[in-house]
Design a protein around this motif. Structure first.
Motif, short mmCIF file in Angstrom:
data_model
loop_
_atom_site.label_atom_id
_atom_site.label_comp_id
_atom_site.label_asym_id
_atom_site.label_seq_id
_atom_site.Cartn_x
_atom_site.Cartn_y
_atom_site.Cartn_z
N UNK A 1 0.90 -1.30 0.00
CA UNK A 1 -0.11 0.07 -0.05
C UNK A 1 1.07 1.29 0.00
N UNK A 2 0.96 1.92 1.03
CA UNK A 2 1.80 3.09 1.02
C UNK A 2 3.09 3.09 1.01
N UNK B 1 -1.91 16.56 -5.00
CA UNK B 1 -1.95 15.45 -4.12
C UNK B 1 -0.98 14.43 -4.69
N UNK B 2 0.27 14.40 -3.62
CA UNK B 2 1.35 13.32 -3.90
C UNK B 2 1.26 12.39 -2.78
N UNK B 3 1.29 10.97 -3.54
CA UNK B 3 1.35 9.66 -2.57
C UNK B 3 2.13 8.88 -3.32
N UNK B 4 3.22 8.31 -2.66
CA UNK B 4 3.86 7.30 -3.33
C UNK B 4 4.79 7.99 -4.46
N UNK C 1 -7.45 5.27 -4.47
CA UNK C 1 -6.09 4.74 -4.08
C UNK C 1 -5.32 4.22 -5.10
N UNK C 2 -6.15 3.59 -6.06
CA UNK C 2 -5.34 3.12 -7.32
C UNK C 2 -4.71 4.03 -8.28
N UNK D 1 -1.80 2.22 -5.35
CA UNK D 1 -2.56 1.27 -4.37
C UNK D 1 -3.71 0.55 -4.55
N UNK D 2 -3.53 -0.58 -5.74
CA UNK D 2 -4.80 -1.02 -6.05
C UNK D 2 -4.68 -2.62 -5.50
#
Length: 194
Positions: A94-95, A124-127, A163-164, A168-169
């Motif tokens: 995930x994260x 938004x920035x994730x991973x 989340x995908x 994060x799928x």
């Protein structure tokens, strides 16, 4: 209440007077919560929160479009009230918190959509993946804080993330792709909180 005072702004420009700058506000973390929910297999809703985050907030009450926010979230502060699940969500499935310890949001546009309502669009920035996200903001209060005796603002912020979109799928669609994010907060024009 936030109001767009276009006529006052125009008059001040014609008169050659300086236009007020946006004012910096500090979040009162003792009266703030960054939380999220997602659906688990259609049977239940799982709740979580991030306990460690920082935000830089500038508010222009007269011209809300001049307002802005930058936000940084410590992924390791994730808490779903179940330690084994927290460990899994922080893992590479995930994260991947060890590799990507922060998630960030930086506003690019603030638009007043109602008397006490704003839409805040930003990145938004994730991973290390950046996507545009729009926050729905309800201004719950604005004025002198009765205890701190400082200008204060209160907010209820919501958005839905896929989340995908951020890599994060895992387990989609059995565990919902959509994650509901809620942020309740008070902010003051000084660091003083009560």
């Amino acid at each position: 209440m936030i109001r767009f005072a276009a006529s006052a702004l125009a008059l001040s420009l014609l008169a050659g007077t300086a236009v007020a700058e946006p004012v910096a506000y500090d979040f009162d973390k003792s009266h703030a919560n960054l939380s999220f929910t997602y659906n688990h297999l259609g049977y239940s809703t799982t709740d979580g929160r991030f306990g460690d985050w920082e935000g830089n907030l500038l508010i222009d009450k007269d011209t809300p479009s001049n307002s802005s926010i930058e936000f940084s979230i410590d992924i390791d502060s994730l808490d779903t009230f179940w330690a084994d699940r927290d460990t899994h969500l922080k893992s590479a499935d995930f994260f991947d918190a060890a590799k990507f310890p922060k998630a960030t949001f930086k506003s690019t546009k603030v638009e007043q959509t109602g008397e006490n309502q704003l839409e805040v669009t930003g990145d938004m920035t994730i991973r290390d993946i950046t996507k545009p996200v729009t926050l729905q903001v309800q201004v719950t209060a604005m004025g002198e804080h009765p205890m701190a005796k400082k200008e204060a603002a209160g907010f209820a912020v919501t958005t839905v993330l896929k989340r995908s979109d951020f890599g994060m799928d895992k387990y989609v669609p059995y565990v919902s792709d959509e994650v509901n994010v809620t942020f309740h907060a008070e902010a003051l024009t000084a660091a003083q909180t009560n």
